[in-house]
Enzyme design. Sequence first.
Site, PDB file in Angstrom:
ATOM      1  N   ASP A   1      63.823   1.938  75.848  1.00 22.23           N
ATOM      2  CA  ASP A   1      64.075   0.739  76.671  1.00 22.23           C
ATOM      3  C   ASP A   1      63.171   0.822  77.893  1.00 22.23           C
ATOM      4  O   ASP A   1      62.633   1.889  78.214  1.00 22.23           O
ATOM      5  CB  ASP A   1      65.545   0.663  77.111  1.00 22.23           C
ATOM      6  CG  ASP A   1      65.829  -0.593  77.937  1.00 22.23           C
ATOM      7  OD1 ASP A   1      65.290  -1.671  77.598  1.00 22.23           O
ATOM      8  OD2 ASP A   1      66.558  -0.501  78.944  1.00 22.23           O
ATOM      9  N   SER A   2      63.041  -0.303  78.582  1.00 20.87           N
ATOM     10  CA  SER A   2      62.268  -0.291  79.821  1.00 20.87           C
ATOM     11  C   SER A   2      62.958   0.553  80.891  1.00 20.87           C
ATOM     12  O   SER A   2      62.321   0.975  81.844  1.00 20.87           O
ATOM     13  CB  SER A   2      62.098  -1.723  80.335  1.00 20.87           C
ATOM     14  OG  SER A   2      63.374  -2.270  80.610  1.00 20.87           O
TER      15      SER A   2
ATOM     16  N   TYR B   1      60.402  -5.132  82.476  1.00 14.17           N
ATOM     17  CA  TYR B   1      59.409  -5.678  81.550  1.00 14.17           C
ATOM     18  C   TYR B   1      59.472  -7.213  81.505  1.00 14.17           C
ATOM     19  O   TYR B   1      58.486  -7.860  81.144  1.00 14.17           O
ATOM     20  CB  TYR B   1      59.673  -5.173  80.122  1.00 14.17           C
ATOM     21  CG  TYR B   1      59.134  -3.802  79.789  1.00 14.17           C
ATOM     22  CD1 TYR B   1      58.709  -2.900  80.765  1.00 14.17           C
ATOM     23  CD2 TYR B   1      59.043  -3.399  78.462  1.00 14.17           C
ATOM     24  CE1 TYR B   1      58.227  -1.643  80.419  1.00 14.17           C
ATOM     25  CE2 TYR B   1      58.558  -2.153  78.105  1.00 14.17           C
ATOM     26  CZ  TYR B   1      58.152  -1.272  79.097  1.00 14.17           C
ATOM     27  OH  TYR B   1      57.668  -0.030  78.742  1.00 14.17           O
TER      28      TYR B   1
ATOM     29  N   CYS C   1      65.585  -2.555  73.591  1.00 17.92           N
ATOM     30  CA  CYS C   1      65.128  -3.436  74.657  1.00 17.92           C
ATOM     31  C   CYS C   1      64.858  -4.785  73.999  1.00 17.92           C
ATOM     32  O   CYS C   1      64.053  -4.868  73.064  1.00 17.92           O
ATOM     33  CB  CYS C   1      63.847  -2.873  75.265  1.00 17.92           C
ATOM     34  SG  CYS C   1      63.052  -3.964  76.461  1.00 17.92           S
ATOM     35  N   ASN C   2      65.562  -5.804  74.467  1.00 13.94           N
ATOM     36  CA  ASN C   2      65.374  -7.138  73.858  1.00 13.94           C
ATOM     37  C   ASN C   2      63.972  -7.662  74.089  1.00 13.94           C
ATOM     38  O   ASN C   2      63.386  -8.295  73.216  1.00 13.94           O
ATOM     39  CB  ASN C   2      66.372  -8.125  74.451  1.00 13.94           C
ATOM     40  CG  ASN C   2      67.779  -7.853  73.983  1.00 13.94           C
ATOM     41  OD1 ASN C   2      68.222  -8.417  72.995  1.00 13.94           O
ATOM     42  ND2 ASN C   2      68.474  -6.972  74.684  1.00 13.94           N
TER      43      ASN C   2
ATOM     44  N   GLU D   1      69.548  -1.641  87.264  1.00 12.93           N
ATOM     45  CA  GLU D   1      68.676  -0.469  87.460  1.00 12.93           C
ATOM     46  C   GLU D   1      69.065   0.287  88.730  1.00 12.93           C
ATOM     47  O   GLU D   1      68.932   1.500  88.804  1.00 12.93           O
ATOM     48  CB  GLU D   1      67.205  -0.876  87.531  1.00 12.93           C
ATOM     49  CG  GLU D   1      66.556  -1.157  86.180  1.00 12.93           C
ATOM     50  CD  GLU D   1      66.358   0.094  85.305  1.00 12.93           C
ATOM     51  OE1 GLU D   1      65.926   1.130  85.823  1.00 12.93           O
ATOM     52  OE2 GLU D   1      66.647   0.022  84.096  1.00 12.93           O
TER      53      GLU D   1
ATOM     54  N   CYS E   1      70.002  -9.033  76.725  1.00  9.16           N
ATOM     55  CA  CYS E   1      69.257  -8.003  77.451  1.00  9.16           C
ATOM     56  C   CYS E   1      70.177  -6.799  77.492  1.00  9.16           C
ATOM     57  O   CYS E   1      71.372  -6.937  77.808  1.00  9.16           O
ATOM     58  CB  CYS E   1      68.932  -8.484  78.867  1.00  9.16           C
ATOM     59  SG  CYS E   1      68.235  -7.200  79.928  1.00  9.16           S
ATOM     60  N   THR E   2      69.654  -5.630  77.150  1.00 11.53           N
ATOM     61  CA  THR E   2      70.542  -4.467  77.031  1.00 11.53           C
ATOM     62  C   THR E   2      71.068  -3.984  78.382  1.00 11.53           C
ATOM     63  O   THR E   2      71.968  -3.152  78.426  1.00 11.53           O
ATOM     64  CB  THR E   2      69.837  -3.316  76.286  1.00 11.53           C
ATOM     65  OG1 THR E   2      68.568  -3.052  76.912  1.00 11.53           O
ATOM     66  CG2 THR E   2      69.624  -3.656  74.842  1.00 11.53           C
ATOM     67  N   HIS E   3      70.518  -4.504  79.469  1.00 11.25           N
ATOM     68  CA  HIS E   3      71.075  -4.168  80.777  1.00 11.25           C
ATOM     69  C   HIS E   3      72.395  -4.929  81.048  1.00 11.25           C
ATOM     70  O   HIS E   3      73.239  -4.461  81.803  1.00 11.25           O
ATOM     71  CB  HIS E   3      70.089  -4.535  81.899  1.00 11.25           C
ATOM     72  CG  HIS E   3      68.964  -3.562  82.053  1.00 11.25           C
ATOM     73  ND1 HIS E   3      67.976  -3.390  81.110  1.00 11.25           N
ATOM     74  CD2 HIS E   3      68.656  -2.715  83.070  1.00 11.25           C
ATOM     75  CE1 HIS E   3      67.108  -2.476  81.537  1.00 11.25           C
ATOM     76  NE2 HIS E   3      67.503  -2.045  82.721  1.00 11.25           N
TER      77      HIS E   3
HETATM   78  N1  DGL Z   1      66.665  -3.996  78.887  1.00 13.56           N
HETATM   79  C1  DGL Z   1      65.593  -4.867  78.585  1.00 13.56           C
HETATM   80  C2  DGL Z   1      65.960  -5.988  77.667  1.00 13.56           C
HETATM   81  O1  DGL Z   1      66.865  -5.798  76.885  1.00 13.56           O
HETATM   82  C3  DGL Z   1      64.573  -5.214  79.583  1.00 13.56           C
HETATM   83  C4  DGL Z   1      64.887  -5.576  80.964  1.00 13.56           C
HETATM   84  C5  DGL Z   1      63.584  -5.613  81.734  1.00 13.56           C
HETATM   85  O2  DGL Z   1      62.921  -4.586  81.781  1.00 13.56           O
HETATM   86  O3  DGL Z   1      63.227  -6.687  82.251  1.00 13.56           O
HETATM   87  O4  DGL Z   1      65.347  -7.024  77.672  1.00 13.56           O
END
Ligand code: DGL
Length: 285
Positions: free
Chosen positions: A11-12, A43, A74-75, A153, A200-202
């Site tokens: 993931d990012s 990202y 990471c999506n 984050e 988004c996995t966050h």
């Molecule tokens: N966790 C990531 C996702 O699922 C990326 C978030 C990011 O880095 O902008 O998209």
Amino acid sequence: MPDSRPIGFFDSGVGGLTVLREVIRRLPSESTVYLGDNARAPYGPRSDEEVTRFSAECLDQLAARDVKAIVVACNTASAVALGTLRRRYDVPILGVVRPGATAAALATRTRCVGVIATQATVRSRAYFQAIKDENPFIEVYEHATPDLVPLVESGALEGLMVEAAVRHALGPLLDRREDADDSVFPIPRDAVIDTLLLGCTHYPLLAPVITAQVGPGIAVIDSASATSSALASLLEVNHLLAPTDALPRHALYSTGDLRAFQRTNERLFGSFFPTVEPVALPGAA
Ligand code: DGL
């Protein structure tokens, strides 16, 4: 023949840990290696070229650690770079977009799904397409909510500031007419979603705040559980499952500030994961 090599996760930043946690619960005999590119997160605001290049640099690191399969947790990378990544490596690679899209398409009763994700994910239309592939009669409303990633984050998961950011992010999807709709694909004012996909996995780390704000009439779905089921099938079909009596090992790597990653890791997951180790990417400044 069982295969006790680890599964790679990328993931990012820390968001992919939500997927990793689910996989460890579901497949407790499997060993894992996780790489977070915190040095270059987020990202979401980056170009497709950058997301693809950075993702490949990270997957090179995982491939060098002899992983038997890779989960792009990471999506943004799944939406933008999955095809390129699958061409580059021999091991099976699973993204998080399709499992999440399938889960959302199966959850909606009114055929009206909202998706919140990063700018790059929304721009790619990957979720729109994947949900339409499941059921072309579903209306899909995508909205970029980039402000939520830096909150996670930094380990900010609750409190007034987080609630305000989530309220602002969800505005156009919840028909709050006073909110300006700055969506790339504007959402009709009369759209009424019954399912909200956290693309988004966050975002699952903000689920308590999000769920409280959307209320009981809207199902909140994320990719973590659907991805762990898809991974279990992938390992089984490819005869890659670890022996059931294997003693699993888990390693975490970050390209960024280790103390910050560790703080967030402990704040989010307690002692669930091991201590994070550094990794240097040849392509990174
Ligand atoms: N966790 C990531 C996702 O699922 C990326 C978030 C990011 O880095 O902008 O998209």
